[in-house]
Design a protein around this motif. Structure first.
Motif, PDB file in Angstrom:
ATOM      1  N   VAL A  29       3.063  13.494  -2.417  1.00 11.19           N
ATOM      2  CA  VAL A  29       3.850  13.713  -1.202  1.00 11.19           C
ATOM      3  C   VAL A  29       3.014  14.443  -0.151  1.00 11.19           C
ATOM      4  CG1 VAL A  29       5.922  14.745  -0.195  1.00 11.19           C
ATOM      5  CG2 VAL A  29       5.968  13.946  -2.554  1.00 11.19           C
ATOM      6  N   VAL A  30       3.031  13.921   1.089  1.00 14.87           N
ATOM      7  CA  VAL A  30       2.486  14.651   2.226  1.00 14.87           C
ATOM      8  C   VAL A  30       3.485  14.542   3.387  1.00 14.87           C
ATOM      9  CG1 VAL A  30       0.059  14.289   1.586  1.00 14.87           C
ATOM     10  CG2 VAL A  30       1.183  12.697   3.147  1.00 14.87           C
ATOM     11  N   ALA A  31       3.460  15.504   4.258  1.00 13.99           N
ATOM     12  CA  ALA A  31       4.376  15.500   5.396  1.00 13.99           C
ATOM     13  C   ALA A  31       3.641  15.912   6.655  1.00 13.99           C
ATOM     14  CB  ALA A  31       5.544  16.452   5.139  1.00 13.99           C
ATOM     15  N   ILE A  34       7.381  11.773   6.430  1.00 11.55           N
ATOM     16  CA  ILE A  34       6.914  12.098   5.085  1.00 11.55           C
ATOM     17  C   ILE A  34       6.339  10.832   4.462  1.00 11.55           C
ATOM     18  CG2 ILE A  34       7.633  12.797   2.765  1.00 11.55           C
ATOM     19  CD1 ILE A  34       9.773  14.540   4.091  1.00 11.55           C
ATOM     20  N   VAL A  35       5.205  10.970   3.812  1.00  6.89           N
ATOM     21  CA  VAL A  35       4.575   9.838   3.131  1.00  6.89           C
ATOM     22  C   VAL A  35       4.581  10.122   1.637  1.00  6.89           C
ATOM     23  CG1 VAL A  35       2.534   8.367   2.946  1.00  6.89           C
ATOM     24  CG2 VAL A  35       3.089   9.463   5.135  1.00  6.89           C
ATOM     25  N   VAL A  36       5.124   9.167   0.857  1.00  2.00           N
ATOM     26  CA  VAL A  36       5.251   9.315  -0.590  1.00  2.00           C
ATOM     27  C   VAL A  36       4.390   8.266  -1.275  1.00  2.00           C
ATOM     28  CG1 VAL A  36       6.862   9.281  -2.543  1.00  2.00           C
ATOM     29  CG2 VAL A  36       7.590  10.211  -0.322  1.00  2.00           C
ATOM     30  N   ALA A  77      -4.104   6.432  -3.185  1.00  3.48           N
ATOM     31  CA  ALA A  77      -5.437   6.660  -2.613  1.00  3.48           C
ATOM     32  C   ALA A  77      -5.355   6.985  -1.129  1.00  3.48           C
ATOM     33  CB  ALA A  77      -6.322   5.435  -2.837  1.00  3.48           C
ATOM     34  N   SER A  78      -4.376   6.413  -0.439  1.00  5.70           N
ATOM     35  CA  SER A  78      -4.199   6.698   0.986  1.00  5.70           C
ATOM     36  C   SER A  78      -3.796   8.155   1.203  1.00  5.70           C
ATOM     37  CB  SER A  78      -3.136   5.769   1.586  1.00  5.70           C
ATOM     38  OG  SER A  78      -3.528   4.423   1.501  1.00  5.70           O
ATOM     39  N   LEU A  79      -2.944   8.666   0.326  1.00  4.12           N
ATOM     40  CA  LEU A  79      -2.542  10.069   0.439  1.00  4.12           C
ATOM     41  C   LEU A  79      -3.716  10.998   0.176  1.00  4.12           C
ATOM     42  CD1 LEU A  79       0.305   8.650   0.145  1.00  4.12           C
ATOM     43  CD2 LEU A  79       1.061  10.794  -0.891  1.00  4.12           C
ATOM     44  N   ALA A  80      -4.567  10.602  -0.770  1.00  4.14           N
ATOM     45  CA  ALA A  80      -5.748  11.420  -1.060  1.00  4.14           C
ATOM     46  C   ALA A  80      -6.666  11.492   0.152  1.00  4.14           C
ATOM     47  CB  ALA A  80      -6.496  10.858  -2.269  1.00  4.14           C
ATOM     48  N   ARG A  81      -6.813  10.337   0.859  1.00  8.41           N
ATOM     49  CA  ARG A  81      -7.651  10.338   2.065  1.00  8.41           C
ATOM     50  C   ARG A  81      -7.006  11.176   3.169  1.00  8.41           C
ATOM     51  NH1 ARG A  81      -8.305   4.851   0.644  1.00  8.41           N
ATOM     52  NH2 ARG A  81      -6.704   4.218   2.144  1.00  8.41           N
TER      53      ARG A  81
END
Length: 246
Positions: A73-75, A29-31, A60-64
């Motif tokens: 949050v992305v998983a 998981i990336v927060v 910004a990294s999560l948006a990319r």
């Protein structure tokens, strides 16, 4: 079971939390840095108990990564699997059988919204055709707001053949058609029922129409004579709920 791809990116707090609750395999998981509050604490607690790696990264990294609204949050999860057709035939315990069949619904937002309503109305499963249907993508998962974890989706090669099997199993098939003479409230939905919804702008294909036991129309008082597929599904499904609660 079959899958479309080896990995799947979930974006948004609700989809990630529901995947954790359902026990879906998640690799990490990336927060977003600075993200806090709300359901994030429960996500992190469940991730710790499950031994899932949690990383922090710039927003910004999560948006990319996600390409959609991610709420910090992305998983990385295993790809959603399609259920076998036989699996969705089994009704939920203590409930009258209820299915949704989708004839060429290709918009992932519509599919996700239909799954969300299906979960809310006690639908035991959704059946889609292999051709001309939206895959179970991250966009579908986001629109479904977690419902994809609870409503199985079966993918069949021939929707008409699936309809014939449902008839043999005692289901009544009710499809929507703008030209139908019967109003959607004039049909009895208290027995085993499969609601059949057509593609956006096209409606049901000819053969699918011919295999429905009933074709029903929704009242249209405006200038536009068609409804979004997910809205039409919602109207019919809540009529099913209304009749079954009488």
């Amino acid at each position: 079971m079959t899958t479309d791809k080896p990995s799947h990116l979930l974006a948004g707090r609700r989809p990630v939390l529901e995947a954790l609750k359902a026990g879906r395999p998640i690799s990490r998981i990336v927060v977003a840095e600075g993200a806090e509050g709300g359901s994030l604490q429960e996500i992190l607690a469940r991730a710790r108990r499950a031994g899932i790696v949690v990383q922090r990264a710039p927003r910004a990294s999560l948006a990319r990564l996600a390409g959609v609204q991610h709420q910090g949050v992305v998983a990385y999860a295993a790809a959603h699997t399609y259920a076998e057709f036989d699996e969705v035939l089994a009704p939920r315990p203590g409930s009258t059988p209820l299915l949704v069949l989708l004839d060429g619904v290709a918009d992932p937002h519509n599919l996700g919204a239909i799954l969300r309503t299906a979960d809310a109305t006690g639908v035991q499963g959704v059946v889609v055709a292999k051709r001309r249907s939206a895959p179970l993508s991250e966009v579908v998962a986001k629109a479904a707001a977690g419902a994809l974890e609870y409503v199985p989706v079966a993918r069949v090669s021939n929707l008409v053949q699936a309809m014939e099997r449902l008839k043999s199993a005692g289901y009544w098939l009710v499809g929507t058609d703008v030209a139908a003479e019967t109003g959607y409230t004039q049909v009895d939905y208290t027995g085993p029922t499969a609601v059949v919804i057509g593609a956006e702008g096209k409606g049901l294909s000819r053969l699918v129409k011919e295999h429905c036991d009933y074709l029903v129309r929704l009242p249209m008082q405006g200038s536009v004579q068609s409804l979004n597929a997910s809205v039409a599904a919602g109207v019919l499904l809540y009529e099913v709920v209304r009749q079954r609660q009488r």
